[in-house]
Design a protein around this motif. Sequence first.
Motif: not given
Length: 122
Positions: A62-66, A95-96, A105-112, A117-121
């Motif tokens: 997983l890559i997270v880009e800002i 993910l961008r 809204d950092i909480d929503n970003v972390c939840s996303h 990742i949960g889909k990959d578990l």
Amino acid sequence: MPHAPVPPQRRANARRMRKALSEAELKLWNELRAHRLMGLSFRRQMPIAGYIVDFACPSHRLIVEIDGSQHALAPNVSYDHIRTQRLQADGWTVLRFWNEDILRDIDNVCSHIIRIIGKDLP
């Protein structure tokens, strides 16, 4: 999977970028570092496929880009699209998030991130 060799200049750029985080990058890094998000291991400014990505979770590919506002300009949109396609072709999920998403809204970003990742578990 073995790593492709990273040219010395690209490695130096990644090191430099780790020391000069934007406000949004720093805020997200504080949530991701030291396995704070679900015990996941993230790396910042990691060279992958000829690019330096903002954050990567290698165990889940997983890559997270800002993205700042400059990413909304036509030439950058095209470049980002090509970059994302290349990374996805290597098996990474990209993910961008906009800077403002992180700052407001950092909480929503972390939840996303956790949802993806949960889909990959197993």
